[in-house]
Motif scaffolding. Sequence first.
Motif, mmCIF file in Angstrom:
data_model
loop_
_atom_site.group_PDB
_atom_site.id
_atom_site.type_symbol
_atom_site.label_atom_id
_atom_site.label_comp_id
_atom_site.label_asym_id
_atom_site.label_seq_id
_atom_site.Cartn_x
_atom_site.Cartn_y
_atom_site.Cartn_z
ATOM 1 N N ILE A 182 0.840 -1.204 0.000
ATOM 2 C CA ILE A 182 0.000 0.000 0.000
ATOM 3 C C ILE A 182 0.873 1.252 0.000
ATOM 4 O O ILE A 182 0.577 2.238 -0.685
ATOM 5 C CB ILE A 182 -0.951 -0.008 1.212
ATOM 6 N N LYS A 183 1.950 1.217 0.752
ATOM 7 C CA LYS A 183 2.866 2.353 0.817
ATOM 8 C C LYS A 183 3.432 2.664 -0.567
ATOM 9 O O LYS A 183 3.548 3.841 -0.961
ATOM 10 C CB LYS A 183 4.000 2.029 1.795
ATOM 11 N N GLU A 184 3.791 1.623 -1.326
ATOM 12 C CA GLU A 184 4.323 1.823 -2.672
ATOM 13 C C GLU A 184 3.242 2.322 -3.621
ATOM 14 O O GLU A 184 3.486 3.215 -4.449
ATOM 15 C CB GLU A 184 4.922 0.511 -3.202
ATOM 16 N N VAL A 221 -5.246 5.630 -2.854
ATOM 17 C CA VAL A 221 -5.362 4.174 -2.951
ATOM 18 C C VAL A 221 -5.995 3.555 -1.700
ATOM 19 O O VAL A 221 -6.779 2.605 -1.802
ATOM 20 C CB VAL A 221 -3.977 3.531 -3.240
ATOM 21 N N GLU A 222 -5.705 4.094 -0.515
ATOM 22 C CA GLU A 222 -6.274 3.517 0.708
ATOM 23 C C GLU A 222 -7.788 3.627 0.728
ATOM 24 O O GLU A 222 -8.495 2.640 0.990
ATOM 25 C CB GLU A 222 -5.685 4.212 1.945
ATOM 26 N N GLN A 223 -8.305 4.819 0.465
ATOM 27 C CA GLN A 223 -9.757 4.978 0.498
ATOM 28 C C GLN A 223 -10.436 4.236 -0.643
ATOM 29 O O GLN A 223 -11.579 3.776 -0.506
ATOM 30 C CB GLN A 223 -10.144 6.459 0.490
ATOM 31 N N ASN A 224 -9.733 4.086 -1.772
ATOM 32 C CA ASN A 224 -10.312 3.321 -2.877
ATOM 33 C C ASN A 224 -10.441 1.840 -2.528
ATOM 34 O O ASN A 224 -11.428 1.184 -2.879
ATOM 35 C CB ASN A 224 -9.479 3.494 -4.145
ATOM 36 N N ILE A 225 -9.422 1.309 -1.848
ATOM 37 C CA ILE A 225 -9.507 -0.084 -1.395
ATOM 38 C C ILE A 225 -10.665 -0.235 -0.412
ATOM 39 O O ILE A 225 -11.474 -1.174 -0.505
ATOM 40 C CB ILE A 225 -8.190 -0.536 -0.735
#
Length: 379
Positions: free
Chosen positions: A331-333, A341-345
């Motif tokens: 996730i960091k990458e 990307v976090e909220q999309n996941i």
Amino acid sequence: MKISVEQLKQLNKEEYILIDIRDAEEAFKNPIENSVVLSGESVLSKEFDSTKKIIVVCAQGYVSDFVAQRLQEKGYDAYSVDGGYVSIVMDKMNANVSDDFCAQVERSIIKTYRRKIWSKFTKAIRDYELVKEGDCIAVCISGGKDSMLMAKCFQELHKHSPVHFDVKYIVMDPGYSKENREVIEKNAKKLNIPVEIFESDIFDNVFNIEKNPCYICARMRRGHLYNYAKNLGCNKIALGHHYDDVIETILMSMLYGGQIQTMMPKLHSNNFKGMEVIRPLYLIHEDDIKAWAKHNNLYFIQCACKFTEACANETCLTQSKSKRLEMKNLIKELKKVNPFVEQNIFKSVENVSLKTVIAYKDDNARHHFLDTYDEEGNE
């Protein structure tokens, strides 16, 4: 070969290299100031400045003894921190705190971290209907930063919520070391959390299990918590899983489980009738929990299982890292390319269209898109 925390504090920081060889996930969650995080394996294969002391710290001081001894054999002036990370935490906790320390911590939740912690805590309570009139909730405290924050949030909620509910604060000791138990008790006292501690022998029972010991340990701990909470008259247990745990679970399920599923904000228990598990930190980011702990100079225990404590050999140093840490790094990458990307996941499991998946399962059966393909339009 051993060095105490007090002796370490007397050294000039230019005199030594402090190496943290704890599990990388634990080092990330509970960082040690001025340390370099390396695996035990990489420490033994790396070259260091021979003019400096090499000081190694692990969780309890067992693995670092082994690593320091190997470094000495290679000619380095190497030492192991006596008692490991726990001794560092104990030293920090012995520092004097002000008389209104607990009030300061509570104000930090409501004011300093209102947007990042308190508002998200209450939003999860409302949106997922986690607390209802007449509930009796057992807040389960492991001793880490997440569950301690959750306990403080519940204390504030209990004082201010228009919903009337009862709350208990329980700690299960599955076989903690004396030092870890003391850290939990001291933190609870300092934070004015009226914990009720009960004991089990889970660590002893899973110690010799080779396949999936962590999974079995987690299942057994959950069962003990349900049982104890039910005997107290509770109908819910609250666990301290946060936002990062949720999105990491989604990715692990896809990449390693071949399925799409998430960690739910609440669930009915299959084995304890009338009981539910709730996750009130569901919307709170781990970085914000770490920032809150640092802001208040709070220090907590890490994973304290006996396997980690006793694993002081080369096989343990080279064992594979956790899949959750792998997801964290992935996730960091991904965030470097897409900051959302976090909220999309997280949102991906809220926006599932059953018409655009090949198959899905419910409690009764597996449903395939071909089952109804000829009965309706597809576009």
